[in-house]
Design a protein around this motif. Structure first.
Motif, PDB file in Angstrom:
ATOM      1  N   SER A 150     118.991  26.502 -72.741  1.00 30.99           N
ATOM      2  CA  SER A 150     118.771  27.786 -72.093  1.00 30.99           C
ATOM      3  C   SER A 150     119.550  28.838 -72.864  1.00 30.99           C
ATOM      4  N   LEU A 188     120.966  33.046 -72.970  1.00 32.31           N
ATOM      5  CA  LEU A 188     121.305  34.209 -72.176  1.00 32.31           C
ATOM      6  C   LEU A 188     120.688  35.440 -72.833  1.00 32.31           C
ATOM      7  N   THR A 231     120.242  38.173 -77.643  1.00 33.74           N
ATOM      8  CA  THR A 231     120.320  36.822 -77.104  1.00 33.74           C
ATOM      9  C   THR A 231     121.659  36.196 -77.465  1.00 33.74           C
ATOM     10  N   THR A 236     125.990  31.624 -74.915  1.00 34.09           N
ATOM     11  CA  THR A 236     126.883  31.390 -73.785  1.00 34.09           C
ATOM     12  C   THR A 236     127.329  32.714 -73.183  1.00 34.09           C
ATOM     13  N   GLU A 237     127.850  32.623 -71.959  1.00 32.18           N
ATOM     14  CA  GLU A 237     128.432  33.815 -71.340  1.00 32.18           C
ATOM     15  C   GLU A 237     129.675  34.256 -72.103  1.00 32.18           C
ATOM     16  N   ASP A 290     120.393  41.091 -67.473  1.00 31.95           N
ATOM     17  CA  ASP A 290     120.697  39.846 -68.176  1.00 31.95           C
ATOM     18  C   ASP A 290     120.138  38.684 -67.359  1.00 31.95           C
ATOM     19  N   TYR A 291     119.674  37.669 -68.055  1.00 33.38           N
ATOM     20  CA  TYR A 291     119.162  36.485 -67.354  1.00 33.38           C
ATOM     21  C   TYR A 291     119.246  35.277 -68.268  1.00 33.38           C
ATOM     22  N   TRP A 292     119.333  34.101 -67.637  1.00 36.91           N
ATOM     23  CA  TRP A 292     119.237  32.833 -68.350  1.00 36.91           C
ATOM     24  C   TRP A 292     117.777  32.417 -68.421  1.00 36.91           C
ATOM     25  N   THR A 293     117.345  31.998 -69.599  1.00 38.15           N
ATOM     26  CA  THR A 293     115.954  31.564 -69.749  1.00 38.15           C
ATOM     27  C   THR A 293     115.704  30.301 -68.951  1.00 38.15           C
ATOM     28  N   LYS A 294     114.483  30.188 -68.467  1.00 40.25           N
ATOM     29  CA  LYS A 294     114.047  29.002 -67.717  1.00 40.25           C
ATOM     30  C   LYS A 294     112.682  28.586 -68.249  1.00 40.25           C
TER      31      LYS A 294
END
Length: 137
Positions: free
Chosen positions: A37, A39, A98, A101-102, A132-136
Motif C-alpha cells: 500500500s 500513501l 506518493t 510510509t507516514e 491524503d489516503y492509503w491505497t487499497k
C-alpha cells in the motif's frame, strides 16, 4: 569406458563453469519491492486571478523539482484539469506525491525544500485542497 570418460569430462566442465568467478564489472540489478500500500498526498491548487502564466509555471517547476531534492518522495506526478464536467471549482492544477510510509510524509512536510516551495507558491495561491489516503485494492 567411453561413456564413463564422457561423463567425467561433462562433470569437470560443469564444475569449471560453476567455479568461474563473476567479473567485478558485472552488475546484477535487484528489483525494488513494491509496497503493498502507498500513501498518496493529493494537492489541488486554485491560483490567484492576478498570477500570470509565468508565475504559475514557476510554481509548477518548483513543485516538480521536489522529488530530486527530497528522498522521502517515492513517486510524483502532476497535471492540469481537463474534466468536461465543470466541477473543479476553480482548481486548475493537481499534484500527486506518493510516499511509502507516514514517516516519509513526516520528513517531507517540514523539509526545508518543501518549505521553500511553499514560499514560492504562497503569493499566487487563492485556494488549496489537500487529501491524503492509503491505497487499497
Amino acid at each position: 569406458m567411453r561413456a564413463v570418460l564422457f561423463s567425467m569430462i561433462a562433470v569437470l566442465a560443469l564444475a569449471a563453469a560453476c567455479t568461474t568467478p563473476v567479473p567485478e564489472t558485472s552488475a546484477v540489478a535487484v528489483a525494488e519491492p513494491v509496497p503493498d500500500s502507498l500513501l498518496r498526498h493529493v494537492v489541488l491548487f486554485k491560483f490567484n486571478d492576478e498570477s500570470s502564466e509565468a508565475d504559475v509555471a514557476g510554481v509548477v517547476d518548483a513543485f516538480r523539482a521536489l522529488p530530486s531534492k527530497i528522498d522521502a518522495i517515492y513517486d510524483f506526478e502532476y497535471g492540469t484539469d481537463n474534466s468536461p464536467e465543470g466541477l473543479a471549482d476553480g482548481f486548475t492544477h493537481s499534484f500527486l506525491v506518493t510516499f511509502r510510509t507516514e514517516a516519509d510524509r513526516e520528513v517531507y512536510l517540514p523539509h526545508p525544500d518543501h518549505q521553500a516551495f511553499v514560499d514560492v507558491l504562497q503569493p499566487h495561491l487563492d485556494k488549496v485542497l489537500v487529501i491524503d489516503y492509503w491505497t487499497k485494492e
